[in-house]
Scaffold this motif. Structure first.
Motif, PDB file in Angstrom:
ATOM      1  N   MET A  70      42.786  45.347  69.935  1.00  0.00           N
ATOM      2  CA  MET A  70      42.082  46.624  70.111  1.00  0.00           C
ATOM      3  C   MET A  70      41.898  46.960  71.596  1.00  0.00           C
ATOM      4  O   MET A  70      42.023  48.112  71.995  1.00  0.00           O
ATOM      5  N   ARG A  71      41.636  45.916  72.404  1.00  0.00           N
ATOM      6  CA  ARG A  71      41.456  46.156  73.832  1.00  0.00           C
ATOM      7  C   ARG A  71      42.746  46.675  74.452  1.00  0.00           C
ATOM      8  O   ARG A  71      42.724  47.556  75.314  1.00  0.00           O
ATOM      9  N   PHE A  72      43.878  46.137  74.000  1.00  0.00           N
ATOM     10  CA  PHE A  72      45.170  46.597  74.521  1.00  0.00           C
ATOM     11  C   PHE A  72      45.388  48.070  74.190  1.00  0.00           C
ATOM     12  O   PHE A  72      45.817  48.861  75.043  1.00  0.00           O
ATOM     13  N   VAL A  73      45.061  48.460  72.949  1.00  0.00           N
ATOM     14  CA  VAL A  73      45.261  49.852  72.535  1.00  0.00           C
ATOM     15  C   VAL A  73      44.370  50.785  73.350  1.00  0.00           C
ATOM     16  O   VAL A  73      44.817  51.847  73.810  1.00  0.00           O
ATOM     17  N   LEU A  74      43.109  50.401  73.567  1.00  0.00           N
ATOM     18  CA  LEU A  74      42.201  51.251  74.358  1.00  0.00           C
ATOM     19  C   LEU A  74      42.666  51.350  75.806  1.00  0.00           C
ATOM     20  O   LEU A  74      42.578  52.423  76.425  1.00  0.00           O
ATOM     21  N   ARG A  75      43.168  50.235  76.346  1.00  0.00           N
ATOM     22  CA  ARG A  75      43.659  50.267  77.727  1.00  0.00           C
ATOM     23  C   ARG A  75      44.855  51.199  77.857  1.00  0.00           C
ATOM     24  O   ARG A  75      44.962  51.977  78.811  1.00  0.00           O
ATOM     25  N   ARG A  76      45.743  51.135  76.891  1.00  0.00           N
ATOM     26  CA  ARG A  76      46.905  52.023  76.919  1.00  0.00           C
ATOM     27  C   ARG A  76      46.489  53.485  76.718  1.00  0.00           C
ATOM     28  O   ARG A  76      47.058  54.390  77.318  1.00  0.00           O
ATOM     29  N   PHE A  77      45.465  53.704  75.874  1.00  0.00           N
ATOM     30  CA  PHE A  77      44.989  55.076  75.649  1.00  0.00           C
ATOM     31  C   PHE A  77      44.426  55.665  76.952  1.00  0.00           C
ATOM     32  O   PHE A  77      44.687  56.830  77.283  1.00  0.00           O
ATOM     33  N   GLY A  78      43.679  54.839  77.692  1.00  0.00           N
ATOM     34  CA  GLY A  78      43.163  55.303  78.978  1.00  0.00           C
ATOM     35  C   GLY A  78      44.274  55.602  79.960  1.00  0.00           C
ATOM     36  O   GLY A  78      44.223  56.596  80.705  1.00  0.00           O
ATOM     37  N   PHE A  79      45.298  54.763  79.959  1.00  0.00           N
ATOM     38  CA  PHE A  79      46.444  55.001  80.846  1.00  0.00           C
ATOM     39  C   PHE A  79      47.124  56.335  80.533  1.00  0.00           C
ATOM     40  O   PHE A  79      47.456  57.108  81.442  1.00  0.00           O
ATOM     41  N   TYR A  80      47.281  56.616  79.241  1.00  0.00           N
ATOM     42  CA  TYR A  80      47.965  57.866  78.874  1.00  0.00           C
ATOM     43  C   TYR A  80      47.089  59.091  79.150  1.00  0.00           C
ATOM     44  O   TYR A  80      47.614  60.164  79.425  1.00  0.00           O
ATOM     45  N   LEU A  81      45.771  58.936  79.094  1.00  0.00           N
ATOM     46  CA  LEU A  81      44.895  60.045  79.471  1.00  0.00           C
ATOM     47  C   LEU A  81      45.070  60.386  80.952  1.00  0.00           C
ATOM     48  O   LEU A  81      45.143  61.562  81.329  1.00  0.00           O
ATOM     49  N   ILE A  82      45.130  59.344  81.792  1.00  0.00           N
ATOM     50  CA  ILE A  82      45.340  59.578  83.229  1.00  0.00           C
ATOM     51  C   ILE A  82      46.720  60.214  83.465  1.00  0.00           C
ATOM     52  O   ILE A  82      46.863  61.140  84.275  1.00  0.00           O
ATOM     53  N   ALA A  83      47.711  59.713  82.753  1.00  0.00           N
ATOM     54  CA  ALA A  83      49.053  60.292  82.895  1.00  0.00           C
ATOM     55  C   ALA A  83      49.076  61.760  82.475  1.00  0.00           C
ATOM     56  O   ALA A  83      49.740  62.592  83.106  1.00  0.00           O
ATOM     57  N   PHE A  84      48.306  62.089  81.432  1.00  0.00           N
ATOM     58  CA  PHE A  84      48.266  63.485  80.975  1.00  0.00           C
ATOM     59  C   PHE A  84      47.592  64.376  82.017  1.00  0.00           C
ATOM     60  O   PHE A  84      48.046  65.497  82.266  1.00  0.00           O
ATOM     61  N   TRP A  85      46.525  63.862  82.624  1.00  0.00           N
ATOM     62  CA  TRP A  85      45.865  64.653  83.675  1.00  0.00           C
ATOM     63  C   TRP A  85      46.819  64.867  84.863  1.00  0.00           C
ATOM     64  O   TRP A  85      46.898  65.979  85.418  1.00  0.00           O
ATOM     65  N   ALA A  86      47.540  63.816  85.256  1.00  0.00           N
ATOM     66  CA  ALA A  86      48.503  63.966  86.365  1.00  0.00           C
ATOM     67  C   ALA A  86      49.599  64.977  85.999  1.00  0.00           C
ATOM     68  O   ALA A  86      49.996  65.796  86.838  1.00  0.00           O
ATOM     69  N   SER A  87      50.056  64.939  84.760  1.00  0.00           N
ATOM     70  CA  SER A  87      51.094  65.892  84.357  1.00  0.00           C
ATOM     71  C   SER A  87      50.563  67.321  84.325  1.00  0.00           C
ATOM     72  O   SER A  87      51.277  68.271  84.659  1.00  0.00           O
ATOM     73  N   LEU A  88      49.273  67.479  83.937  1.00  0.00           N
ATOM     74  CA  LEU A  88      48.665  68.809  83.981  1.00  0.00           C
ATOM     75  C   LEU A  88      48.652  69.361  85.399  1.00  0.00           C
ATOM     76  O   LEU A  88      48.974  70.539  85.635  1.00  0.00           O
ATOM     77  N   THR A  89      48.279  68.481  86.350  1.00  0.00           N
ATOM     78  CA  THR A  89      48.207  68.928  87.749  1.00  0.00           C
ATOM     79  C   THR A  89      49.590  69.306  88.277  1.00  0.00           C
ATOM     80  O   THR A  89      49.762  70.352  88.916  1.00  0.00           O
ATOM     81  N   LEU A  90      50.591  68.466  88.002  1.00  0.00           N
ATOM     82  CA  LEU A  90      51.954  68.785  88.443  1.00  0.00           C
ATOM     83  C   LEU A  90      52.468  70.041  87.750  1.00  0.00           C
ATOM     84  O   LEU A  90      53.153  70.869  88.369  1.00  0.00           O
ATOM     85  N   ASN A  91      52.113  70.172  86.485  1.00  0.00           N
ATOM     86  CA  ASN A  91      52.546  71.344  85.730  1.00  0.00           C
ATOM     87  C   ASN A  91      51.971  72.632  86.315  1.00  0.00           C
ATOM     88  O   ASN A  91      52.597  73.691  86.278  1.00  0.00           O
ATOM     89  N   PHE A  92      50.783  72.527  86.885  1.00  0.00           N
ATOM     90  CA  PHE A  92      50.161  73.690  87.523  1.00  0.00           C
ATOM     91  C   PHE A  92      50.816  74.003  88.867  1.00  0.00           C
ATOM     92  O   PHE A  92      51.041  75.161  89.211  1.00  0.00           O
ATOM     93  N   LEU A  93      51.151  72.942  89.624  1.00  0.00           N
ATOM     94  CA  LEU A  93      51.627  73.154  90.988  1.00  0.00           C
ATOM     95  C   LEU A  93      53.107  73.550  91.056  1.00  0.00           C
ATOM     96  O   LEU A  93      53.488  74.408  91.856  1.00  0.00           O
ATOM     97  N   LEU A  94      53.948  72.912  90.226  1.00  0.00           N
ATOM     98  CA  LEU A  94      55.393  73.099  90.389  1.00  0.00           C
ATOM     99  C   LEU A  94      55.853  74.553  90.287  1.00  0.00           C
ATOM    100  O   LEU A  94      56.601  75.022  91.158  1.00  0.00           O
ATOM    101  N   PRO A  95      55.439  75.310  89.261  1.00  0.00           N
ATOM    102  CA  PRO A  95      55.916  76.697  89.209  1.00  0.00           C
ATOM    103  C   PRO A  95      55.465  77.523  90.403  1.00  0.00           C
ATOM    104  O   PRO A  95      56.170  78.447  90.829  1.00  0.00           O
ATOM    105  N   ARG A  96      54.306  77.210  90.969  1.00  0.00           N
ATOM    106  CA  ARG A  96      53.806  77.981  92.112  1.00  0.00           C
ATOM    107  C   ARG A  96      54.521  77.627  93.408  1.00  0.00           C
ATOM    108  O   ARG A  96      54.405  78.337  94.397  1.00  0.00           O
ATOM    109  N   LEU A  97      55.215  76.480  93.427  1.00  0.00           N
ATOM    110  CA  LEU A  97      55.988  76.104  94.605  1.00  0.00           C
ATOM    111  C   LEU A  97      57.401  76.668  94.565  1.00  0.00           C
ATOM    112  O   LEU A  97      58.134  76.591  95.551  1.00  0.00           O
ATOM    113  N   MET A  98      57.788  77.221  93.414  1.00  0.00           N
ATOM    114  CA  MET A  98      59.131  77.793  93.303  1.00  0.00           C
ATOM    115  C   MET A  98      59.181  79.145  94.024  1.00  0.00           C
ATOM    116  O   MET A  98      58.186  79.876  94.034  1.00  0.00           O
TER     117      MET A  98
END
Length: 325
Positions: free
Chosen positions: A1-29
């Motif tokens: 269970m600890r492994f699953v929660l750790r991976r879930f936290g990792f993917y939440l951070i990855a999703f936030w990073a992808s949101l930020t990049l998703n916001f910035l990239l079109p505006r840099l074009m």
């Protein structure tokens, strides 16, 4: 269970990073979509209407930080904006109308290619030097090395135009009304054969080679030698001992590939005029449709992260070493 929660936290951070990049990239074009709309309308828009469009698409002179906060809030409330290229249709409606066909095509081709390639890889590794091991890997890799659009156009010409076995374009016949009737389902399957077949032909060699190499390494393990020394049947050793352990990397690849299905097979959809998210993404980039690009990128990212998280959960049940560590 600890492994699953750790991976879930990792993917939440990855999703936030992808949101930020998703916001910035079109505006840099480079380029301004509202200016392009203004040019296409030959100056019919008044300055106040032009400014209203800029506010609507989030391209006004507000600070970037304020735009970012507003973007995050809109994402979590399900508001992905209005498509510029298909104005005034909401982005969620554009994606929702195409994603079903993309998943149907991608999932069908992926499941067939993964199962067929895995079974062939197991047989080739277990009978090294045999006919399957000697002929199929180089043949399939040779076919897969051809430019995809060349194979797709060849299949379209041979099976669609010359032999007239399958429809050549779109996902169902013109004039048909989508329903769950047998005739419509059969029509959809007939239109699906050629696009899915070309994807399977191109990708099955990679699945087979990956499984074959993993199986060869697995068959060199001591527990395989022990099973053979105990006199167990060859089929039981191959499937229950060797193939089961060699399947873990294939499951990882399947999960990642399944996530990318949502992105669509761009060339397939273009060659066969098949409606899908990939073709919409191509059109959005051409027309600088920022909201639609962001919506599609976000959908692809979320699908990949969810698929990888589910693979991690499956790993917990398949590999006891993950639970121990």
């Amino acid at each position: 269970m600890r492994f699953v929660l750790r991976r879930f936290g990792f993917y939440l951070i990855a999703f936030w990073a992808s949101l930020t990049l998703n916001f910035l990239l079109p505006r840099l074009m480079p380029g301004d979509p509202v200016g392009r709309m203004f040019a296409q309308l030959a100056g019919q828009l008044r300055p106040d209407q032009l400014q209203a469009l800029r506010r609507l698409f989030g391209l006004d002179n507000q600070p970037v930080l304020l735009q970012y906060v507003r973007y995050i809030g809109d994402v979590f409330t399900g508001q992905l904006g209005i498509s510029i290229s298909r104005f005034p249709t909401p982005v969620s409606d554009v994606i929702g109308s195409e994603i079903g066909w993309t998943i149907l095509l991608g999932a069908t081709a992926l499941v067939i290619a993964a199962i067929l390639g895995t079974v062939l890889g197991v047989v080739a590794a277990w009978r090294r030097g045999g006919l399957v091991d000697s002929v199929l890997p180089p043949t399939l890799l040779f076919i897969g090395s051809f430019p995809y659009f060349w194979l797709a156009m060849g299949a379209l010409y041979l099976f669609g135009s010359i032999l007239n076995w399958f429809p050549t374009s779109h996902s169902f016949s013109a004039g048909s009304v989508p329903s769950l009737s047998g005739s419509f389902v059969w029509d959809v399957l007939a239109h699906l054969v050629l696009p899915a077949l070309t994807i399977v032909i191109v990708s099955v060699g990679g699945w087979m080679l990956g499984m074959r190499n993993t199986m060869i390494a697995t068959t060199a393990e001591d527990y395989i030698t022990m099973a053979e020394a105990k006199g167990l049947r060859s089929g039981r050793i191959m499937y229950r001992y060797a193939a089961r352990n060699a399947l873990l990397p294939t499951i990882t690849s399947f999960g990642m590939s399944f996530g990318f299905i949502v992105g669509g097979a761009l060339l397939t959809e273009v060659v066969f005029a098949y409606p899908g998210v990939g073709f919409q993404l191509f059109s959005a980039v051409q027309s600088l449709d920022y909201p639609l690009m962001q919506g599609i990128f976000l959908t692809i990212t979320a699908a990949v992260l969810i698929a990888n998280f589910l693979v991690d959960v499956v790993y917990v049940f398949l590999d006891p070493r993950v639970r121990v560590n």
